[in-house]
Design a protein around this motif. Structure first.
Motif, PDB file in Angstrom:
ATOM      1  N   VAL A  24       0.826  -1.204   0.000  1.00 22.22           N
ATOM      2  CA  VAL A  24       0.000   0.000   0.000  1.00 22.22           C
ATOM      3  C   VAL A  24       0.867   1.263   0.000  1.00 22.22           C
ATOM      4  O   VAL A  24       0.476   2.293  -0.559  1.00 22.22           O
ATOM      5  CB  VAL A  24      -0.989  -0.008   1.198  1.00 22.22           C
ATOM      6  N   TRP A  25       2.050   1.189   0.570  1.00 25.49           N
ATOM      7  CA  TRP A  25       2.932   2.369   0.642  1.00 25.49           C
ATOM      8  C   TRP A  25       3.531   2.728  -0.712  1.00 25.49           C
ATOM      9  O   TRP A  25       4.088   3.812  -0.869  1.00 25.49           O
ATOM     10  CB  TRP A  25       4.003   2.164   1.701  1.00 25.49           C
ATOM     11  N   LEU A  30      -0.738   9.014  -3.422  1.00 26.85           N
ATOM     12  CA  LEU A  30      -2.197   9.093  -3.361  1.00 26.85           C
ATOM     13  C   LEU A  30      -2.721   9.157  -1.922  1.00 26.85           C
ATOM     14  O   LEU A  30      -3.809   9.662  -1.675  1.00 26.85           O
ATOM     15  CB  LEU A  30      -2.826   7.885  -4.070  1.00 26.85           C
ATOM     16  N   LEU A  31      -1.954   8.637  -0.988  1.00 24.55           N
ATOM     17  CA  LEU A  31      -2.373   8.562   0.410  1.00 24.55           C
ATOM     18  C   LEU A  31      -1.940   9.760   1.249  1.00 24.55           C
ATOM     19  O   LEU A  31      -2.521  10.037   2.293  1.00 24.55           O
ATOM     20  CB  LEU A  31      -1.766   7.308   1.061  1.00 24.55           C
ATOM     21  N   LYS A  32      -0.919  10.447   0.788  1.00 24.57           N
ATOM     22  CA  LYS A  32      -0.219  11.457   1.583  1.00 24.57           C
ATOM     23  C   LYS A  32      -1.146  12.491   2.228  1.00 24.57           C
ATOM     24  O   LYS A  32      -1.112  12.672   3.450  1.00 24.57           O
ATOM     25  CB  LYS A  32       0.814  12.162   0.706  1.00 24.57           C
ATOM     26  N   ASP A  33      -1.958  13.173   1.458  1.00 19.35           N
ATOM     27  CA  ASP A  33      -2.785  14.254   2.007  1.00 19.35           C
ATOM     28  C   ASP A  33      -3.729  13.757   3.102  1.00 19.35           C
ATOM     29  O   ASP A  33      -3.843  14.374   4.161  1.00 19.35           O
ATOM     30  CB  ASP A  33      -3.577  14.945   0.899  1.00 19.35           C
ATOM     31  N   GLY A  34      -4.405  12.656   2.870  1.00 18.31           N
ATOM     32  CA  GLY A  34      -5.330  12.104   3.859  1.00 18.31           C
ATOM     33  C   GLY A  34      -4.620  11.601   5.097  1.00 18.31           C
ATOM     34  O   GLY A  34      -5.118  11.750   6.216  1.00 18.31           O
ATOM     35  N   LEU A  55       8.046   8.600   8.140  1.00 22.87           N
ATOM     36  CA  LEU A  55       7.654   7.277   7.662  1.00 22.87           C
ATOM     37  C   LEU A  55       8.898   6.557   7.180  1.00 22.87           C
ATOM     38  O   LEU A  55       9.693   7.117   6.415  1.00 22.87           O
ATOM     39  CB  LEU A  55       6.646   7.396   6.525  1.00 22.87           C
ATOM     40  N   VAL A  56       9.077   5.319   7.639  1.00 23.36           N
ATOM     41  CA  VAL A  56      10.269   4.556   7.295  1.00 23.36           C
ATOM     42  C   VAL A  56       9.893   3.154   6.839  1.00 23.36           C
ATOM     43  O   VAL A  56       8.848   2.622   7.202  1.00 23.36           O
ATOM     44  CB  VAL A  56      11.250   4.469   8.496  1.00 23.36           C
ATOM     45  N   PHE A  89      11.265   7.691   3.984  1.00 29.76           N
ATOM     46  CA  PHE A  89      10.768   8.182   2.697  1.00 29.76           C
ATOM     47  C   PHE A  89       9.858   9.394   2.834  1.00 29.76           C
ATOM     48  O   PHE A  89       9.463   9.969   1.830  1.00 29.76           O
ATOM     49  CB  PHE A  89      10.092   7.064   1.890  1.00 29.76           C
ATOM     50  N   PHE A  90       9.554   9.803   4.055  1.00 36.69           N
ATOM     51  CA  PHE A  90       8.733  11.008   4.237  1.00 36.69           C
ATOM     52  C   PHE A  90       8.892  11.503   5.667  1.00 36.69           C
ATOM     53  O   PHE A  90       8.998  10.723   6.597  1.00 36.69           O
ATOM     54  CB  PHE A  90       7.255  10.701   3.973  1.00 36.69           C
ATOM     55  N   CYS A  91       8.945  12.819   5.815  1.00 38.05           N
ATOM     56  CA  CYS A  91       8.987  13.433   7.139  1.00 38.05           C
ATOM     57  C   CYS A  91       8.097  14.679   7.089  1.00 38.05           C
ATOM     58  O   CYS A  91       8.076  15.393   6.080  1.00 38.05           O
ATOM     59  CB  CYS A  91      10.414  13.814   7.509  1.00 38.05           C
ATOM     60  N   HIS A  92       7.356  14.916   8.166  1.00 38.70           N
ATOM     61  CA  HIS A  92       6.444  16.059   8.198  1.00 38.70           C
ATOM     62  C   HIS A  92       6.452  16.665   9.597  1.00 38.70           C
ATOM     63  O   HIS A  92       6.499  15.961  10.585  1.00 38.70           O
ATOM     64  CB  HIS A  92       5.025  15.629   7.841  1.00 38.70           C
ATOM     65  N   GLU A  93       6.401  17.984   9.649  1.00 38.44           N
ATOM     66  CA  GLU A  93       6.314  18.701  10.913  1.00 38.44           C
ATOM     67  C   GLU A  93       5.137  19.660  10.842  1.00 38.44           C
ATOM     68  O   GLU A  93       4.956  20.359   9.842  1.00 38.44           O
ATOM     69  CB  GLU A  93       7.612  19.470  11.178  1.00 38.44           C
ATOM     70  N   PHE A  94       4.339  19.682  11.897  1.00 37.93           N
ATOM     71  CA  PHE A  94       3.173  20.563  11.948  1.00 37.93           C
ATOM     72  C   PHE A  94       3.547  21.915  12.519  1.00 37.93           C
ATOM     73  O   PHE A  94       4.450  22.067  13.255  1.00 37.93           O
ATOM     74  CB  PHE A  94       2.051  19.949  12.792  1.00 37.93           C
TER      75      PHE A  94
END
Length: 94
Positions: A24-25, A30-34, A55-56, A89-94
């Motif tokens: 699924v990853w 396609l999944l990122k925003d949700g 995400l790793v 493969f992805f990092c996000h900070e609010f």
């Protein structure tokens, strides 16, 4: 959750590490925003607030971690560099 454990999980260098397993990853674009919205909009009664996450994907089998935990329980810790065992493969900070 124990406060010390919670702090260690949430406040690491790249925030909460989420291990992603399965095909699924491959559809991350396609999944990122949700996914990001879902983490941001966690229930207000939740004591845990995720400020940063990454995400790793595992490079090694999860059996390595199980062996390390078993060795630690037997009071014989193994020198393992867990950071080298994942690909972020992805990092996000609010």
């Amino acid at each position: 959750m124990d406060k010390e454990c919670q702090d260690a999980l949430l406040n690491g260098k790249r925030g909460l590490k989420i291990i992603c397993v399965g095909a699924v990853w491959l559809s991350w674009n396609l999944l990122k925003d949700g996914f990001v919205k879902g983490i941001r909009c966690s229930p207000s009664n939740t004591a845990v607030q995720v400020k940063r996450f990454s995400l790793v994907k595992l490079r090694e089998s999860s059996a390595v971690g199980a062996a390390a935990l078993g060795a630690k329980t037997a009071d014989h810790p193994l020198p393992i560099d867990y950071g080298s065992m994942v690909d972020e493969f992805f990092c996000h900070e609010f």
